[in-house]
Write a protein that holds these residues in place. Structure first.
Motif, PDB file in Angstrom:
ATOM      1  N   VAL A  30     -27.024  17.983  23.760  1.00 34.89           N
ATOM      2  CA  VAL A  30     -25.916  17.076  23.432  1.00 34.89           C
ATOM      3  C   VAL A  30     -25.004  17.699  22.378  1.00 34.89           C
ATOM      4  O   VAL A  30     -23.772  17.627  22.496  1.00 34.89           O
ATOM      5  CB  VAL A  30     -26.440  15.691  22.991  1.00 34.89           C
ATOM      6  N   LEU A  31     -25.594  18.336  21.375  1.00 35.90           N
ATOM      7  CA  LEU A  31     -24.765  19.005  20.371  1.00 35.90           C
ATOM      8  C   LEU A  31     -23.955  20.135  20.991  1.00 35.90           C
ATOM      9  O   LEU A  31     -22.788  20.334  20.641  1.00 35.90           O
ATOM     10  CB  LEU A  31     -25.624  19.550  19.229  1.00 35.90           C
ATOM     11  N   GLY A  32     -24.565  20.873  21.901  1.00 40.51           N
ATOM     12  CA  GLY A  32     -23.842  21.949  22.571  1.00 40.51           C
ATOM     13  C   GLY A  32     -22.688  21.439  23.416  1.00 40.51           C
ATOM     14  O   GLY A  32     -21.624  22.059  23.465  1.00 40.51           O
ATOM     15  N   LEU A  33     -22.904  20.307  24.073  1.00 42.22           N
ATOM     16  CA  LEU A  33     -21.864  19.750  24.932  1.00 42.22           C
ATOM     17  C   LEU A  33     -20.787  18.993  24.154  1.00 42.22           C
ATOM     18  O   LEU A  33     -19.602  19.118  24.452  1.00 42.22           O
ATOM     19  CB  LEU A  33     -22.486  18.811  25.966  1.00 42.22           C
ATOM     20  N   LEU A  34     -21.207  18.198  23.187  1.00 43.88           N
ATOM     21  CA  LEU A  34     -20.256  17.337  22.476  1.00 43.88           C
ATOM     22  C   LEU A  34     -19.858  17.850  21.099  1.00 43.88           C
ATOM     23  O   LEU A  34     -18.932  17.307  20.498  1.00 43.88           O
ATOM     24  CB  LEU A  34     -20.833  15.920  22.322  1.00 43.88           C
ATOM     25  N   GLY A  35     -20.568  18.854  20.605  1.00 46.00           N
ATOM     26  CA  GLY A  35     -20.286  19.368  19.261  1.00 46.00           C
ATOM     27  C   GLY A  35     -18.820  19.689  19.015  1.00 46.00           C
ATOM     28  O   GLY A  35     -18.224  19.185  18.062  1.00 46.00           O
ATOM     29  N   PRO A  36     -18.211  20.499  19.877  1.00 45.54           N
ATOM     30  CA  PRO A  36     -16.804  20.829  19.651  1.00 45.54           C
ATOM     31  C   PRO A  36     -15.879  19.608  19.736  1.00 45.54           C
ATOM     32  O   PRO A  36     -14.905  19.503  19.001  1.00 45.54           O
ATOM     33  CB  PRO A  36     -16.486  21.817  20.773  1.00 45.54           C
ATOM     34  N   THR A  37     -16.206  18.674  20.608  1.00 46.12           N
ATOM     35  CA  THR A  37     -15.376  17.478  20.790  1.00 46.12           C
ATOM     36  C   THR A  37     -15.469  16.539  19.592  1.00 46.12           C
ATOM     37  O   THR A  37     -14.483  15.898  19.228  1.00 46.12           O
ATOM     38  CB  THR A  37     -15.818  16.718  22.063  1.00 46.12           C
ATOM     39  N   LEU A  48     -24.019   8.675  15.100  1.00 40.39           N
ATOM     40  CA  LEU A  48     -24.106   7.484  15.958  1.00 40.39           C
ATOM     41  C   LEU A  48     -23.966   7.867  17.425  1.00 40.39           C
ATOM     42  O   LEU A  48     -24.761   7.439  18.263  1.00 40.39           O
ATOM     43  CB  LEU A  48     -23.029   6.466  15.575  1.00 40.39           C
ATOM     44  N   ILE A  49     -22.996   8.691  17.744  1.00 37.42           N
ATOM     45  CA  ILE A  49     -22.791   9.127  19.131  1.00 37.42           C
ATOM     46  C   ILE A  49     -23.994   9.924  19.618  1.00 37.42           C
ATOM     47  O   ILE A  49     -24.507   9.690  20.719  1.00 37.42           O
ATOM     48  CB  ILE A  49     -21.487   9.949  19.245  1.00 37.42           C
ATOM     49  N   LEU A  50     -24.459  10.847  18.792  1.00 34.15           N
ATOM     50  CA  LEU A  50     -25.610  11.676  19.157  1.00 34.15           C
ATOM     51  C   LEU A  50     -26.839  10.822  19.441  1.00 34.15           C
ATOM     52  O   LEU A  50     -27.487  10.966  20.482  1.00 34.15           O
ATOM     53  CB  LEU A  50     -25.908  12.680  18.043  1.00 34.15           C
ATOM     54  N   THR A  51     -27.166   9.922  18.535  1.00 30.96           N
ATOM     55  CA  THR A  51     -28.365   9.102  18.707  1.00 30.96           C
ATOM     56  C   THR A  51     -28.213   8.079  19.830  1.00 30.96           C
ATOM     57  O   THR A  51     -29.202   7.725  20.473  1.00 30.96           O
ATOM     58  CB  THR A  51     -28.771   8.399  17.402  1.00 30.96           C
ATOM     59  N   ALA A  52     -26.997   7.616  20.087  1.00 35.23           N
ATOM     60  CA  ALA A  52     -26.769   6.675  21.187  1.00 35.23           C
ATOM     61  C   ALA A  52     -27.054   7.323  22.537  1.00 35.23           C
ATOM     62  O   ALA A  52     -27.401   6.637  23.504  1.00 35.23           O
ATOM     63  CB  ALA A  52     -25.339   6.145  21.154  1.00 35.23           C
ATOM     64  N   ILE A  53     -26.942   8.634  22.602  1.00 30.68           N
ATOM     65  CA  ILE A  53     -27.245   9.365  23.835  1.00 30.68           C
ATOM     66  C   ILE A  53     -28.706   9.819  23.855  1.00 30.68           C
ATOM     67  O   ILE A  53     -29.431   9.622  24.835  1.00 30.68           O
ATOM     68  CB  ILE A  53     -26.302  10.575  23.989  1.00 30.68           C
ATOM     69  N   VAL A  54     -29.154  10.420  22.763  1.00 28.78           N
ATOM     70  CA  VAL A  54     -30.472  11.054  22.729  1.00 28.78           C
ATOM     71  C   VAL A  54     -31.614  10.043  22.798  1.00 28.78           C
ATOM     72  O   VAL A  54     -32.580  10.247  23.548  1.00 28.78           O
ATOM     73  CB  VAL A  54     -30.613  11.945  21.477  1.00 28.78           C
ATOM     74  N   VAL A  55     -31.538   8.967  22.049  1.00 27.34           N
ATOM     75  CA  VAL A  55     -32.662   8.023  21.989  1.00 27.34           C
ATOM     76  C   VAL A  55     -32.963   7.394  23.349  1.00 27.34           C
ATOM     77  O   VAL A  55     -34.126   7.428  23.792  1.00 27.34           O
ATOM     78  CB  VAL A  55     -32.440   6.960  20.887  1.00 27.34           C
ATOM     79  N   PRO A  56     -31.984   6.850  24.071  1.00 28.62           N
ATOM     80  CA  PRO A  56     -32.330   6.290  25.387  1.00 28.62           C
ATOM     81  C   PRO A  56     -32.830   7.346  26.382  1.00 28.62           C
ATOM     82  O   PRO A  56     -33.771   7.082  27.139  1.00 28.62           O
ATOM     83  CB  PRO A  56     -31.023   5.665  25.880  1.00 28.62           C
ATOM     84  N   VAL A  57     -32.212   8.522  26.395  1.00 24.75           N
ATOM     85  CA  VAL A  57     -32.656   9.574  27.321  1.00 24.75           C
ATOM     86  C   VAL A  57     -34.097   9.964  27.014  1.00 24.75           C
ATOM     87  O   VAL A  57     -34.928  10.084  27.915  1.00 24.75           O
ATOM     88  CB  VAL A  57     -31.712  10.797  27.252  1.00 24.75           C
ATOM     89  N   ALA A  58     -34.397  10.138  25.743  1.00 26.83           N
ATOM     90  CA  ALA A  58     -35.762  10.525  25.365  1.00 26.83           C
ATOM     91  C   ALA A  58     -36.747   9.388  25.625  1.00 26.83           C
ATOM     92  O   ALA A  58     -37.808   9.604  26.221  1.00 26.83           O
ATOM     93  CB  ALA A  58     -35.806  10.946  23.899  1.00 26.83           C
ATOM     94  N   ALA A  59     -36.406   8.176  25.208  1.00 25.44           N
ATOM     95  CA  ALA A  59     -37.348   7.058  25.279  1.00 25.44           C
ATOM     96  C   ALA A  59     -37.595   6.556  26.697  1.00 25.44           C
ATOM     97  O   ALA A  59     -38.723   6.191  27.029  1.00 25.44           O
ATOM     98  CB  ALA A  59     -36.847   5.898  24.416  1.00 25.44           C
TER      99      ALA A  59
END
Length: 76
Positions: A30-37, A48-59
């Motif tokens: 996610v950091l690689g994809l959205l980091g520059p944006t 907030l954006i990072l965790t909103a994506i990572v937590v559901p995908v992981a959980a």
């Protein structure tokens, strides 16, 4: 072990490794994809954006898959 006997839950150490195996690559991707944006956004908003994506995908996806794989490996 019979078909009706549930598998024992993995140890807390194994669960920690499983969680790390789900979270670390997901955060990296996610950091690689959205980091520059999101680089110009405030830190709290980026987090907030990072965790909103990572937590559901992981959980909901990765940890259940890794737990199933762990169970299959434990039965071997």
């Amino acid at each position: 072990m019979s078909a009706h006997t549930p598998a024992a839950a993995p140890s807390i150490h194994r669960r920690a490794v499983i969680t790390w195996l789900a979270v670390y690559p997901t955060i990296t991707a996610v950091l690689g994809l959205l980091g520059p944006t999101t680089a110009d956004l405030p830190l709290l908003l980026r987090t907030l954006i990072l965790t909103a994506i990572v937590v559901p995908v992981a959980a909901y996806v990765l940890i259940p898959l890794l737990m199933k794989a762990n169970t299959a490996l434990a039965r071997r």
